[in-house]
Enzyme design. Structure first.
Site, PDB file in Angstrom:
ATOM      1  N   ASN A  44      13.849   3.805   8.345  1.00 41.09           N
ATOM      2  CA  ASN A  44      14.194   4.833   7.832  1.00 41.09           C
ATOM      3  C   ASN A  44      13.043   5.471   6.963  1.00 41.09           C
ATOM      4  O   ASN A  44      11.836   4.980   7.009  1.00 41.09           O
ATOM      5  CB  ASN A  44      15.402   4.539   6.747  1.00 41.09           C
ATOM      6  CG  ASN A  44      15.024   3.589   5.808  1.00 41.09           C
ATOM      7  OD1 ASN A  44      14.292   3.617   4.964  1.00 41.09           O
ATOM      8  ND2 ASN A  44      15.772   2.465   6.029  1.00 41.09           N
ATOM      9  N   PHE A  86      20.804   1.008  -5.995  1.00 41.21           N
ATOM     10  CA  PHE A  86      20.229   2.414  -5.849  1.00 41.21           C
ATOM     11  C   PHE A  86      21.100   2.939  -4.892  1.00 41.21           C
ATOM     12  O   PHE A  86      21.894   2.178  -3.873  1.00 41.21           O
ATOM     13  CB  PHE A  86      18.729   2.439  -5.271  1.00 41.21           C
ATOM     14  CG  PHE A  86      17.773   2.559  -6.339  1.00 41.21           C
ATOM     15  CD1 PHE A  86      17.525   1.239  -6.994  1.00 41.21           C
ATOM     16  CD2 PHE A  86      17.051   3.700  -6.625  1.00 41.21           C
ATOM     17  CE1 PHE A  86      16.693   1.238  -8.087  1.00 41.21           C
ATOM     18  CE2 PHE A  86      16.114   3.600  -7.584  1.00 41.21           C
ATOM     19  CZ  PHE A  86      15.828   2.449  -8.236  1.00 41.21           C
ATOM     20  N   LYS A 117      29.904   2.512  -4.718  1.00 39.16           N
ATOM     21  CA  LYS A 117      28.893   1.356  -4.347  1.00 39.16           C
ATOM     22  C   LYS A 117      28.707   0.434  -5.426  1.00 39.16           C
ATOM     23  O   LYS A 117      28.334  -0.772  -5.339  1.00 39.16           O
ATOM     24  CB  LYS A 117      27.750   2.007  -3.794  1.00 39.16           C
ATOM     25  CG  LYS A 117      27.624   2.505  -2.477  1.00 39.16           C
ATOM     26  CD  LYS A 117      26.467   3.223  -2.173  1.00 39.16           C
ATOM     27  CE  LYS A 117      26.652   3.960  -0.717  1.00 39.16           C
ATOM     28  NZ  LYS A 117      25.357   4.488  -0.292  1.00 39.16           N
ATOM     29  N   LYS A 131       8.737  -5.484  26.656  1.00 35.01           N
ATOM     30  CA  LYS A 131       9.026  -4.077  26.324  1.00 35.01           C
ATOM     31  C   LYS A 131       9.945  -3.514  27.375  1.00 35.01           C
ATOM     32  O   LYS A 131      10.056  -3.724  28.756  1.00 35.01           O
ATOM     33  CB  LYS A 131       7.577  -3.400  26.791  1.00 35.01           C
ATOM     34  CG  LYS A 131       7.651  -1.850  26.364  1.00 35.01           C
ATOM     35  CD  LYS A 131       6.073  -1.419  26.749  1.00 35.01           C
ATOM     36  CE  LYS A 131       6.344   0.301  26.658  1.00 35.01           C
ATOM     37  NZ  LYS A 131       5.135   0.788  26.876  1.00 35.01           N
ATOM     38  N   ASP A 171      21.249  -1.275   7.569  1.00 32.31           N
ATOM     39  CA  ASP A 171      22.774  -1.621   7.768  1.00 32.31           C
ATOM     40  C   ASP A 171      22.965  -2.600   8.816  1.00 32.31           C
ATOM     41  O   ASP A 171      23.860  -3.312   9.108  1.00 32.31           O
ATOM     42  CB  ASP A 171      23.712  -0.753   7.315  1.00 32.31           C
ATOM     43  CG  ASP A 171      23.497   0.063   5.962  1.00 32.31           C
ATOM     44  OD1 ASP A 171      23.487  -0.987   5.077  1.00 32.31           O
ATOM     45  OD2 ASP A 171      23.691   0.988   5.630  1.00 32.31           O
ATOM     46  N   LYS A 198      29.432  -3.469  -4.939  1.00 33.29           N
ATOM     47  CA  LYS A 198      28.096  -4.113  -4.895  1.00 33.29           C
ATOM     48  C   LYS A 198      27.917  -5.135  -6.173  1.00 33.29           C
ATOM     49  O   LYS A 198      27.087  -5.873  -6.402  1.00 33.29           O
ATOM     50  CB  LYS A 198      26.965  -3.575  -4.680  1.00 33.29           C
ATOM     51  CG  LYS A 198      27.133  -2.964  -3.244  1.00 33.29           C
ATOM     52  CD  LYS A 198      25.849  -2.059  -2.698  1.00 33.29           C
ATOM     53  CE  LYS A 198      25.908  -1.347  -1.581  1.00 33.29           C
ATOM     54  NZ  LYS A 198      25.111  -1.786  -0.523  1.00 33.29           N
TER      55      LYS A 198
HETATM   56  O1  PMT Z   1      11.031   4.314  -1.086  1.00 28.43           O
HETATM   57  P1  PMT Z   1      10.962   5.742  -1.317  1.00 28.43           P
HETATM   58  O2  PMT Z   1      10.140   6.595  -0.515  1.00 28.43           O
HETATM   59  O3  PMT Z   1      10.272   5.858  -2.721  1.00 28.43           O
HETATM   60  O4  PMT Z   1      12.407   6.342  -1.639  1.00 28.43           O
HETATM   61  C1  PMT Z   1      13.158   5.836  -2.641  1.00 28.43           C
HETATM   62  C2  PMT Z   1      14.608   5.656  -2.113  1.00 28.43           C
HETATM   63  C3  PMT Z   1      15.218   6.921  -1.678  1.00 28.43           C
HETATM   64  C4  PMT Z   1      14.606   4.820  -0.917  1.00 28.43           C
HETATM   65  C5  PMT Z   1      15.393   4.760  -3.339  1.00 28.43           C
HETATM   66  O5  PMT Z   1      15.549   5.637  -4.486  1.00 28.43           O
HETATM   67  C6  PMT Z   1      16.880   4.427  -2.976  1.00 28.43           C
HETATM   68  O6  PMT Z   1      17.798   5.162  -3.007  1.00 28.43           O
HETATM   69  N1  PMT Z   1      16.971   3.441  -2.595  1.00 28.43           N
HETATM   70  C7  PMT Z   1      18.350   2.911  -2.004  1.00 28.43           C
HETATM   71  C8  PMT Z   1      18.360   3.185  -0.572  1.00 28.43           C
HETATM   72  C9  PMT Z   1      19.664   2.712   0.410  1.00 28.43           C
HETATM   73  O7  PMT Z   1      19.700   1.733   0.891  1.00 28.43           O
HETATM   74  O8  PMT Z   1      20.615   3.267  -0.295  1.00 28.43           O
HETATM   75  P2  PMT Z   1      22.199   2.884   0.278  1.00 28.43           P
HETATM   76  O9  PMT Z   1      22.866   3.661  -0.387  1.00 28.43           O
HETATM   77  O10 PMT Z   1      22.115   2.837   1.790  1.00 28.43           O
HETATM   78  O11 PMT Z   1      22.381   1.220  -0.466  1.00 28.43           O
HETATM   79  C10 PMT Z   1      22.959   1.035  -1.745  1.00 28.43           C
HETATM   80  C11 PMT Z   1      22.142  -0.208  -2.516  1.00 28.43           C
HETATM   81  O12 PMT Z   1      22.574  -1.211  -1.490  1.00 28.43           O
HETATM   82  C12 PMT Z   1      20.778  -0.059  -2.331  1.00 28.43           C
HETATM   83  O13 PMT Z   1      20.423  -0.694  -3.551  1.00 28.43           O
HETATM   84  C13 PMT Z   1      20.397  -1.088  -1.422  1.00 28.43           C
HETATM   85  O14 PMT Z   1      19.197  -1.565  -1.662  1.00 28.43           O
HETATM   86  C14 PMT Z   1      21.455  -2.132  -1.158  1.00 28.43           C
HETATM   87  N2  PMT Z   1      21.657  -2.402   0.297  1.00 28.43           N
HETATM   88  C15 PMT Z   1      21.823  -1.687   1.468  1.00 28.43           C
HETATM   89  C16 PMT Z   1      21.980  -2.045   2.453  1.00 28.43           C
HETATM   90  C17 PMT Z   1      22.168  -3.630   2.715  1.00 28.43           C
HETATM   91  N3  PMT Z   1      22.238  -4.108   3.959  1.00 28.43           N
HETATM   92  N4  PMT Z   1      21.981  -4.483   1.787  1.00 28.43           N
HETATM   93  C18 PMT Z   1      21.814  -3.844   0.335  1.00 28.43           C
HETATM   94  O15 PMT Z   1      21.807  -4.809  -0.523  1.00 28.43           O
END
Ligand code: PMT
Length: 395
Positions: free
Chosen positions: A206, A318, A332, A284, A274, A336
């Site tokens: 991403n 985040f 979330k 390949k 995810d 979480k």
């Molecule tokens: O890296 P940059 O270019 O500076 O950009 C910053 C950012 C936009 C990536 C950052 O600010 C941000 O929002 N990070 C979280 C991105 C994300 O995966 O968001 P989500 O809403 O899908 O996930 C929610 C939370 O669960 C996040 O803290 C994520 O790290 C966590 N997660 C997600 C998927 C997963 N399989 N396990 C997780 O723990």
């Protein structure tokens, strides 16, 4: 900065930048005492420095107006930091070996405050084993280097050895004086978008650059925390952090799990994928039909997995959203089991992926605070202060 800086100036053409640095320091009400070497005075007169620093400039010789004062001892005693900019190869050689044959080197021997050096010289002089060894000796003794950069040098060559710019030196001073309020805390910070391979050539990822996580780790280090930086992005190394490089969500999960029990906090700024392809092909994938279907399987949720065993850790999630920002983020946070969630709408200009700024709303059990657009470093400080409050509250 309510500080007193002792500024040693040695003889190099980069001296013109030192005048700019003094001007910036004076605008911030920093007291600057200047010592100039004989060679420095060949480039610029002490009067220029005196006018900029608004203080007497110290040079070699005896102060007959003030015979009781032992100049080098007093200057060394008063300073919060002894900064030498530019620092020539000769000056660093003398400092490394304790040679005290002028006011600057004598004062350096008497000084107990931190020593910062901004080297400036020709590339060959900088790379010479003697200079490198001297720098190593000084670094081992605790001196902090403000690295020189690449560029056009006074000797008409392009290379390394250009003194750091005044803004960089100013930032290094700011960083140095940053309050170490996170000392004693061990924080895990994750960064970047994970990569899920399809075959040895291709992967899915991403837009996360890792900047947000990097700034969190950087500011946490400057504020005295012990940092475990788990990154899926290729970013500049963070001196002082334990850096764990990962590619996939599974690898990130393993790294977080390894350190979670002993950590005081977890800051999940990473964007872990995810899903991952159900099969990673060994060879390949060759083109065949006009369309291609790939089967994906769910990756574990890192936060949900580790917060099952949450005890004392302060957890920051985040949320990268494109709609219903705070509603989705609040949900979330609960799912979480995070103490705080930093919600950012990644469609907004100046927010989210790869930018140097972000626009965030902090959501915790007490409600939400919408923050204005700010640099990711500043946002990192806001978040870390909230982590500290959370840790203090639980004591
Ligand atoms: O890296 P940059 O270019 O500076 O950009 C910053 C950012 C936009 C990536 C950052 O600010 C941000 O929002 N990070 C979280 C991105 C994300 O995966 O968001 P989500 O809403 O899908 O996930 C929610 C939370 O669960 C996040 O803290 C994520 O790290 C966590 N997660 C997600 C998927 C997963 N399989 N396990 C997780 O723990």
């Amino acid at each position: 900065m309510n500080k007193r800086i002792l500024l040693g100036v040695t003889g190099g053409i980069a001296i013109y930048k030192t005048l700019d640095l003094i001007s910036r320091l004076k605008k911030r009400n920093v007291h600057v005492d200047v010592i100039m070497t004989r060679h420095a005075m060949e480039f610029v007169t002490p009067l220029t420095f005196e006018t900029m620093a608004r203080a007497k400039v110290h040079t070699d010789g005896f102060d007959r107006e003030n015979p009781e004062a032992v100049e080098h001892i007093q200057l060394a005693k008063d300073a919060d930091v002894f900064l030498i900019a530019p620092a020539t190869a000769n000056c660093m050689a003398k400092l490394a070996h304790g040679i005290a044959d002028d006011l600057l080197s004598t004062t350096a021997l008497a000084a107990t405050c931190p020593l910062m050096l901004a080297p400036a010289m020709n590339t060959k002089m900088l790379k010479h084993p003697a200079t490198q060894k001297n720098m190593q000796i000084l670094a081992e003794r605790g001196a902090q280097f403000i690295a020189s950069g690449q560029g056009f040098l006074a000797c008409n060559e392009i290379g390394e050895g250009r003194m750091a710019e005044p803004v960089e030196i100013l930032q290094a001073l700011r960083d140095h004086f940053t309050k170490k309020d996170l000392q004693g805390l061990r924080l895990i910070v994750t960064a970047g978008g994970t990569r899920e391979s399809l075959d040895p050539v291709r992967y899915l990822t991403n837009h996360s650059s890792g900047k947000m996580g990097w700034h969190l780790a950087h500011r946490a280090l400057l504020r005295g925390a012990e940092v475990i930086f788990i990154t899926a992005a290729s970013l500049p190394a963070l001196k002082g952090a334990k850096t764990v490089r990962v590619h996939t969500t599974m690898e990130m999960l393993a790294a977080v799990q390894e350190h979670f029990a002993d950590a005081d906090g977890l800051l999940m700024a990473a964007a872990p994928s995810d899903y991952r392809p159900a099969v990673v092909r060994e060879q390949k994938i060759k083109k065949s039909d006009d369309t291609m279907t790939v089967e994906f399987v769910r990756n574990p949720d890192i936060l949900k997995t580790v917060t099952k065993d949450k005890t004392h850790q302060f957890v920051v999630a985040f949320a990268a959203e494109t709609e219903n920002l705070t509603a989705y983020a609040a949900k979330k946070r609960q799912e979480k089991k995070a103490d705080l969630i930093v919600a950012n709408d990644v469609t907004q200009e100046g927010a989210g992926f790869a930018t140097d700024t972000n626009i965030a709303t902090l959501i915790d059990e007490n409600g939400e605070v919408a923050l204005p657009k700010m640099r990711k470093a500043a946002l990192a400080d806001r978040i870390l202060t909230r982590v500290l409050q959370g840790k203090n509250a639980s004591l």
